[in-house]
Design a protein around this motif. Structure first.
Motif, mmCIF file in Angstrom:
data_model
loop_
_atom_site.group_PDB
_atom_site.id
_atom_site.type_symbol
_atom_site.label_atom_id
_atom_site.label_comp_id
_atom_site.label_asym_id
_atom_site.label_seq_id
_atom_site.Cartn_x
_atom_site.Cartn_y
_atom_site.Cartn_z
ATOM 1 N N GLU A 141 -35.941 -13.369 -17.113
ATOM 2 C CA GLU A 141 -36.659 -13.257 -15.845
ATOM 3 C C GLU A 141 -37.073 -14.611 -15.294
ATOM 4 O O GLU A 141 -37.166 -14.796 -14.078
ATOM 5 C CB GLU A 141 -37.899 -12.368 -16.022
ATOM 6 C CG GLU A 141 -37.561 -10.894 -16.250
ATOM 7 C CD GLU A 141 -38.798 -10.031 -16.310
ATOM 8 O OE1 GLU A 141 -39.918 -10.578 -16.124
ATOM 9 O OE2 GLU A 141 -38.675 -8.819 -16.549
ATOM 10 N N GLU A 168 -22.237 -11.789 -10.251
ATOM 11 C CA GLU A 168 -23.416 -11.348 -11.001
ATOM 12 C C GLU A 168 -24.007 -10.069 -10.426
ATOM 13 O O GLU A 168 -24.628 -9.286 -11.142
ATOM 14 C CB GLU A 168 -24.445 -12.472 -11.056
ATOM 15 C CG GLU A 168 -23.994 -13.613 -11.954
ATOM 16 C CD GLU A 168 -24.973 -14.767 -12.025
ATOM 17 O OE1 GLU A 168 -26.027 -14.717 -11.337
ATOM 18 O OE2 GLU A 168 -24.697 -15.728 -12.769
ATOM 19 N N SER A 169 -23.810 -9.828 -9.146
ATOM 20 C CA SER A 169 -24.230 -8.558 -8.554
ATOM 21 C C SER A 169 -23.476 -7.397 -9.183
ATOM 22 O O SER A 169 -24.059 -6.349 -9.517
ATOM 23 C CB SER A 169 -23.983 -8.587 -7.037
ATOM 24 O OG SER A 169 -24.258 -7.327 -6.463
ATOM 25 N N THR A 194 -29.029 -6.979 -25.789
ATOM 26 C CA THR A 194 -29.133 -8.101 -24.852
ATOM 27 C C THR A 194 -28.205 -7.859 -23.668
ATOM 28 O O THR A 194 -27.009 -7.620 -23.854
ATOM 29 C CB THR A 194 -28.748 -9.428 -25.535
ATOM 30 O OG1 THR A 194 -29.629 -9.666 -26.625
ATOM 31 C CG2 THR A 194 -28.842 -10.584 -24.553
ATOM 32 N N SER A 195 -28.731 -7.912 -22.475
ATOM 33 C CA SER A 195 -27.916 -7.639 -21.294
ATOM 34 C C SER A 195 -27.035 -8.838 -20.945
ATOM 35 O O SER A 195 -27.462 -9.986 -21.041
ATOM 36 C CB SER A 195 -28.806 -7.279 -20.103
ATOM 37 O OG SER A 195 -29.602 -8.381 -19.729
ATOM 38 N N ASN A 211 -24.714 -6.915 -12.846
ATOM 39 C CA ASN A 211 -26.018 -6.265 -12.937
ATOM 40 C C ASN A 211 -25.933 -4.767 -12.670
ATOM 41 O O ASN A 211 -26.666 -3.984 -13.271
ATOM 42 C CB ASN A 211 -27.002 -6.932 -11.974
ATOM 43 C CG ASN A 211 -27.603 -8.203 -12.554
ATOM 44 O OD1 ASN A 211 -28.518 -8.159 -13.354
ATOM 45 N ND2 ASN A 211 -27.054 -9.344 -12.161
ATOM 46 N N GLN A 212 -25.038 -4.377 -11.800
ATOM 47 C CA GLN A 212 -24.851 -2.951 -11.538
ATOM 48 C C GLN A 212 -24.229 -2.256 -12.743
ATOM 49 O O GLN A 212 -24.534 -1.083 -13.014
ATOM 50 C CB GLN A 212 -23.964 -2.762 -10.305
ATOM 51 C CG GLN A 212 -24.608 -3.190 -8.995
ATOM 52 C CD GLN A 212 -23.648 -3.087 -7.823
ATOM 53 O OE1 GLN A 212 -22.775 -2.216 -7.781
ATOM 54 N NE2 GLN A 212 -23.795 -3.992 -6.865
ATOM 55 N N ASN A 261 -26.004 -10.208 -17.996
ATOM 56 C CA ASN A 261 -26.365 -10.057 -16.582
ATOM 57 C C ASN A 261 -26.045 -11.287 -15.730
ATOM 58 O O ASN A 261 -26.406 -11.332 -14.554
ATOM 59 C CB ASN A 261 -27.850 -9.720 -16.460
ATOM 60 C CG ASN A 261 -28.755 -10.805 -17.039
ATOM 61 O OD1 ASN A 261 -28.274 -11.800 -17.597
ATOM 62 N ND2 ASN A 261 -30.047 -10.612 -16.920
ATOM 63 N N ASN A 289 -26.833 -14.256 -20.861
ATOM 64 C CA ASN A 289 -28.041 -13.530 -20.466
ATOM 65 C C ASN A 289 -28.951 -14.499 -19.729
ATOM 66 O O ASN A 289 -29.150 -15.632 -20.168
ATOM 67 C CB ASN A 289 -28.762 -12.959 -21.688
ATOM 68 C CG ASN A 289 -30.141 -12.418 -21.328
ATOM 69 O OD1 ASN A 289 -31.150 -13.099 -21.494
ATOM 70 N ND2 ASN A 289 -30.170 -11.203 -20.831
ATOM 71 N N LYS A 325 -24.641 -3.032 -15.942
ATOM 72 C CA LYS A 325 -25.619 -2.976 -17.043
ATOM 73 C C LYS A 325 -24.942 -3.033 -18.420
ATOM 74 O O LYS A 325 -25.136 -2.182 -19.278
ATOM 75 C CB LYS A 325 -26.476 -1.716 -16.928
ATOM 76 C CG LYS A 325 -27.295 -1.670 -15.642
ATOM 77 C CD LYS A 325 -28.242 -0.498 -15.637
ATOM 78 C CE LYS A 325 -29.001 -0.391 -14.327
ATOM 79 N NZ LYS A 325 -29.765 -1.604 -13.987
ATOM 80 N N ILE A 326 -24.133 -4.076 -18.632
ATOM 81 C CA ILE A 326 -23.469 -4.296 -19.919
ATOM 82 C C ILE A 326 -24.469 -4.896 -20.905
ATOM 83 O O ILE A 326 -25.224 -5.805 -20.564
ATOM 84 C CB ILE A 326 -22.263 -5.247 -19.757
ATOM 85 C CG1 ILE A 326 -21.239 -4.634 -18.800
ATOM 86 C CG2 ILE A 326 -21.626 -5.559 -21.102
ATOM 87 C CD1 ILE A 326 -20.096 -5.579 -18.466
ATOM 88 N N GLU A 327 -24.448 -4.391 -22.137
ATOM 89 C CA GLU A 327 -25.339 -4.920 -23.170
ATOM 90 C C GLU A 327 -24.580 -5.204 -24.450
ATOM 91 O O GLU A 327 -23.595 -4.528 -24.767
ATOM 92 C CB GLU A 327 -26.475 -3.940 -23.463
ATOM 93 C CG GLU A 327 -27.486 -3.802 -22.346
ATOM 94 C CD GLU A 327 -28.717 -3.027 -22.780
ATOM 95 O OE1 GLU A 327 -28.744 -2.545 -23.938
ATOM 96 O OE2 GLU A 327 -29.665 -2.903 -21.972
#
Length: 366
Positions: free
Chosen positions: A100, A193-194, A206-207, A197-198, A209, A97, A200-202
């Motif tokens: 930001e 990673e693109s 917790t993502s 992110n598409q 990403n 993960n 959206k695995i969690e």
């Protein structure tokens, strides 16, 4: 002179930490610089992406006798019960993960998410020239041609803000080619990673990403074999280095809980990697660092005495910090001998060497 080496990542601190370390801890650390046979020696080691992993650079040079940077994944994989590959570059891959502000956190995938993650990114890596190799919940990458980059070891990245300008470096001599290698690696991360992110695995909210890749390596045995007789380590890659360097499996062992060396190991030089302080050091958690210090000092004492019985007459404690080591040479004598009483007088307070993160030299006694 026959030495026992104690490599301690996270023992060497920055001068700015001085006020956070108690007098009690300083007195305890000073036990590591008693019975000296010479002055501690400071050395710059572990630059660039290996700045927080100088112990790996030291071990790679001593055990493998090969030029830096250290290589890990190809040696850890067979220790983790994977196949031994000699004709491919091998890397370790970690799902993570990324917050930001860029801070990397390790993520443990569930059985369900492992399958989703694997099926999602396998075809992406195929298009990028890699083969994704799965071993239970552990992921490795293989590649036919050299990627030409070094990447920061994962354990030294977790908890820190990832900076692809600093955490990846090209290995070419030419500056422009070096930067081109780095940018090509960055493109791999951005591409995979693109897709992540598409999707959206969690996991538990917790993502997943981002990811990290490290350990670029190709397996090769050492010849002639090392003269080191035994190694204690909890690191699978270092264990693999020991095997590749010619140390028999039963003469290698875990550091955790070790009070003696493997019984079958013959007399001669030996290495123990004592990394109890490393995690707290990376996290800059100085209370936890001080809680761990007594066990480190005690284990070095016990293993030193065991090394003396295996023919070692000197100890070298290699304290590792940020791109810096301080090597502390100590005499090994029987604790009840007359010589031990005199040797114990040759000591240096820990404050003289412990805080060498930004210093140019180890401070001598006045």
């Amino acid at each position: 002179m026959t030495q026992a080496y104690f490599l301690v990542p996270g023992l060497l601190l920055d001068e700015s930490v001085h006020s956070a370390i108690s007098e009690k801890s300083l007195a305890l650390a000073s036990e590591l610089s008693s019975s000296l046979t010479g002055d501690p020696l400071m050395q710059e080691l572990g630059t660039g992406v290996f700045s927080r992993s100088g112990h790996l650079c030291w071990l790679w040079s001593v055990l493998m006798k090969r030029t830096l940077p250290p290589q890990t994944a190809a040696y850890a994989w067979p220790v983790d019960q994977g196949p031994q590959l000699c004709s491919n570059d091998v890397f370790r891959l970690y799902p993570v993960n990324k917050s930001e502000d860029g801070v990397i956190t390790s993520v443990t995938l569930t059985e369900e998410v492992v399958e989703i993650f694997y099926k999602l990114i396998t075809p992406v890596f195929d298009t990028l020239g890699f083969k994704l190799q799965r071993w239970d919940k552990v992921f490795y990458l293989t590649r036919k041609d050299n990627w030409g980059v070094a990447l920061r070891p994962f354990e030294a990245l977790v908890g820190h803000a990832r900076d692809l300008a600093l955490d990846i470096e090209g290995l070419a001599e030419d500056a422009m080619q070096k930067e081109a290698q780095r940018l090509a690696a960055v493109k791999v991360f951005e591409t995979v990673e693109s897709v992540l992110n598409q999707a959206k695995i969690e996991v538990g909210g917790t993502s997943v990403n981002a990811l990290w890749i490290d350990g670029a390596s190709r397996y090769a045995n050492v010849y002639p074999p090392t003269t080191i007789r035994s190694v204690l380590t909890d690191d699978a890659a270092v264990f693999g280095w020991g095997l590749a360097a010619g140390i028999l499996n039963h003469r290698l062992g875990k550091t955790t809980g070790a009070l003696d060396w493997p019984s079958d190991a013959p007399s001669g030089e030996r290495i123990a990697v004592i990394d109890n302080l490393y995690e707290a050091w990376l996290a800059r958690d100085w209370n936890r660092w001080q809680e761990k210090l007594p066990d480190v000092v005690e284990q070095i004492k016990l293993l030193s005495e065991s090394a003396r019985k295996k023919g070692c007459d000197q100890v070298l404690i290699v304290a590792c910090g940020n791109a810096t080591t301080v090597s502390i040479p100590k005499k090994l004598t029987h604790p009840k001998s007359l010589l031990a009483r005199f040797s114990a007088n040759k000591k240096l307070d820990a404050a003289r060497w412990l805080f060498c993160g930004n210093s140019q030299t180890v401070k001598s006694e006045d």
